[in-house]
Motif scaffolding. Structure first.
Motif, PDB file in Angstrom:
ATOM      1  N   THR A  12     -15.702 -19.470   6.247  1.00 32.26           N
ATOM      2  CA  THR A  12     -16.798 -20.041   5.738  1.00 32.26           C
ATOM      3  C   THR A  12     -17.673 -19.228   5.318  1.00 32.26           C
ATOM      4  O   THR A  12     -18.040 -18.186   5.607  1.00 32.26           O
ATOM      5  N   VAL A  16     -19.712 -17.518  -3.175  1.00 33.85           N
ATOM      6  CA  VAL A  16     -18.433 -17.120  -3.581  1.00 33.85           C
ATOM      7  C   VAL A  16     -18.511 -16.199  -4.703  1.00 33.85           C
ATOM      8  O   VAL A  16     -19.226 -16.192  -5.860  1.00 33.85           O
ATOM      9  N   TYR A  19     -18.485 -15.990  -8.910  1.00 34.06           N
ATOM     10  CA  TYR A  19     -18.829 -17.138  -9.550  1.00 34.06           C
ATOM     11  C   TYR A  19     -19.558 -16.880 -10.947  1.00 34.06           C
ATOM     12  O   TYR A  19     -19.331 -17.477 -11.907  1.00 34.06           O
ATOM     13  N   ALA A 124     -19.568 -23.044   1.929  1.00 32.14           N
ATOM     14  CA  ALA A 124     -18.104 -23.559   1.276  1.00 32.14           C
ATOM     15  C   ALA A 124     -17.031 -23.040   2.361  1.00 32.14           C
ATOM     16  O   ALA A 124     -17.330 -22.308   3.362  1.00 32.14           O
ATOM     17  N   SER A 125     -16.038 -23.763   2.290  1.00 27.91           N
ATOM     18  CA  SER A 125     -14.929 -23.300   3.153  1.00 27.91           C
ATOM     19  C   SER A 125     -13.514 -22.736   2.419  1.00 27.91           C
ATOM     20  O   SER A 125     -13.441 -23.474   1.295  1.00 27.91           O
ATOM     21  N   GLN A 126     -13.127 -21.734   2.808  1.00 23.98           N
ATOM     22  CA  GLN A 126     -11.902 -21.457   1.878  1.00 23.98           C
ATOM     23  C   GLN A 126     -10.572 -21.116   2.921  1.00 23.98           C
ATOM     24  O   GLN A 126     -11.016 -20.542   4.033  1.00 23.98           O
ATOM     25  N   TRP A 183     -12.740 -27.699  -4.863  1.00 27.34           N
ATOM     26  CA  TRP A 183     -13.489 -27.062  -5.952  1.00 27.34           C
ATOM     27  C   TRP A 183     -12.416 -26.155  -6.654  1.00 27.34           C
ATOM     28  O   TRP A 183     -12.497 -26.054  -7.940  1.00 27.34           O
ATOM     29  N   ASP A 184     -11.760 -25.595  -5.926  1.00 20.97           N
ATOM     30  CA  ASP A 184     -10.455 -24.561  -6.748  1.00 20.97           C
ATOM     31  C   ASP A 184      -9.244 -24.568  -5.966  1.00 20.97           C
ATOM     32  O   ASP A 184      -9.423 -24.559  -4.516  1.00 20.97           O
ATOM     33  N   LYS A 194      -4.480 -20.667  -2.085  1.00 20.64           N
ATOM     34  CA  LYS A 194      -5.905 -20.495  -1.759  1.00 20.64           C
ATOM     35  C   LYS A 194      -6.720 -21.561  -2.207  1.00 20.64           C
ATOM     36  O   LYS A 194      -6.603 -21.936  -3.308  1.00 20.64           O
ATOM     37  N   LEU A 196     -10.413 -23.741  -2.001  1.00 21.02           N
ATOM     38  CA  LEU A 196     -11.852 -23.861  -2.006  1.00 21.02           C
ATOM     39  C   LEU A 196     -12.425 -25.074  -1.985  1.00 21.02           C
ATOM     40  O   LEU A 196     -12.418 -25.820  -2.808  1.00 21.02           O
ATOM     41  N   THR A 197     -13.368 -25.487  -0.957  1.00 22.96           N
ATOM     42  CA  THR A 197     -14.127 -26.733  -0.781  1.00 22.96           C
ATOM     43  C   THR A 197     -15.498 -26.433  -0.114  1.00 22.96           C
ATOM     44  O   THR A 197     -15.848 -25.435   0.125  1.00 22.96           O
ATOM     45  N   SER A 198     -16.166 -27.530   0.063  1.00 23.93           N
ATOM     46  CA  SER A 198     -17.483 -27.550   0.799  1.00 23.93           C
ATOM     47  C   SER A 198     -17.166 -27.570   2.401  1.00 23.93           C
ATOM     48  O   SER A 198     -16.230 -28.339   2.692  1.00 23.93           O
TER      49      SER A 198
END
Length: 224
Positions: A12, A16, A19, A124-126, A183-184, A194, A196-198
């Motif tokens: 969490t 980022v 960015y 964000a969550s990764q 997101w990525d 890998k 990335l999102t919310s």
């Protein structure tokens, strides 16, 4: 196509790293009236921007950063409204255009840190995962849509993505929202990813397993 999915890590994040580029910091410093930002040490640019931002009222600072990042997507009136609303609400999670959530998160967190928490804290969550096709002859380029559909079996029924887009997660219907929800997504070998999102879409508690099987059938138009 069936895959074995293994979640290898989950984090969490409240920002980022990288960015904002050095060029972003220099342009924002100029917008905030900081002279000769180009001559500053690159490592000091973020800290200089944090100080420059706090010379403005929070909503004024928000409007400047929003204009820099989103003037091509939002009108002046929308930016003014959001710059006030984001002091009270998690606009990066609540704004109706989910395609803007990622950028709104990055804007919000810059302001959250600059103003020591005056703006709500969004996260964000990764996660990292390994996708292994059960049929060794399977060859496909994984898309964000495919990734989300593969995750279905590993997520709780209470997960927001499943609750809002359950038919798209499990069926063969197009899932264009996946491009904005994730997101990525990065991979160097087509197997280890890998993503990335919310935290709004996916949090640690949403996982019911860290290893599971997923099924995804590419649509004809994707294959083309």
């Amino acid at each position: 196509m069936k895959f074995q999915i293994k979640i290898t890590s989950f984090k969490t994040l409240d920002q980022v790293k990288d960015y904002y580029s050095a060029a972003d910091y220099i342009q924002l410093l100029d917008l905030f009236g900081f002279p000769d930002a180009e001559s500053a040490e690159e490592d000091s640019l973020r800290e200089l921007l944090m100080m420059a931002i706090t010379d403005y009222e929070p909503n004024e600072a928000a409007a400047i950063v929003l204009t820099y990042k989103l003037s091509g997507d939002l009108s002046k009136g929308q930016i003014e409204q959001i710059s006030n609303d984001m002091l009270l609400d998690k606009i990066a999670e609540e704004y109706p255009e989910i395609s803007l959530h990622a950028t709104l998160f990055h804007v919000n967190q810059l302001l959250h840190k600059a103003f020591n928490g005056r703006f709500p804290n969004t996260k964000a969550s990764q996660y990292e995962c390994t996708l292994t096709p059960l049929d060794k002859t399977t060859k496909m380029e994984m898309t964000k849509e495919g990734m989300l559909k593969l995750l279905d079996a590993g997520l709780s029924d209470s997960n927001l993505i499943k609750r809002l887009f359950g038919d798209k997660m499990t069926g063969n219907a197009p899932f264009p929202e996946a491009e904005s929800i994730l997101w990525d997504m990065q991979t160097t070998d087509g197997k280890n990813f890998k993503v990335l999102t919310s935290e709004y879409w996916l949090c640690q508690d949403d996982w019911i397993a860290d290893e599971f099987e997923g099924d995804y059938k590419q649509r004809d138009e994707e294959e083309d």
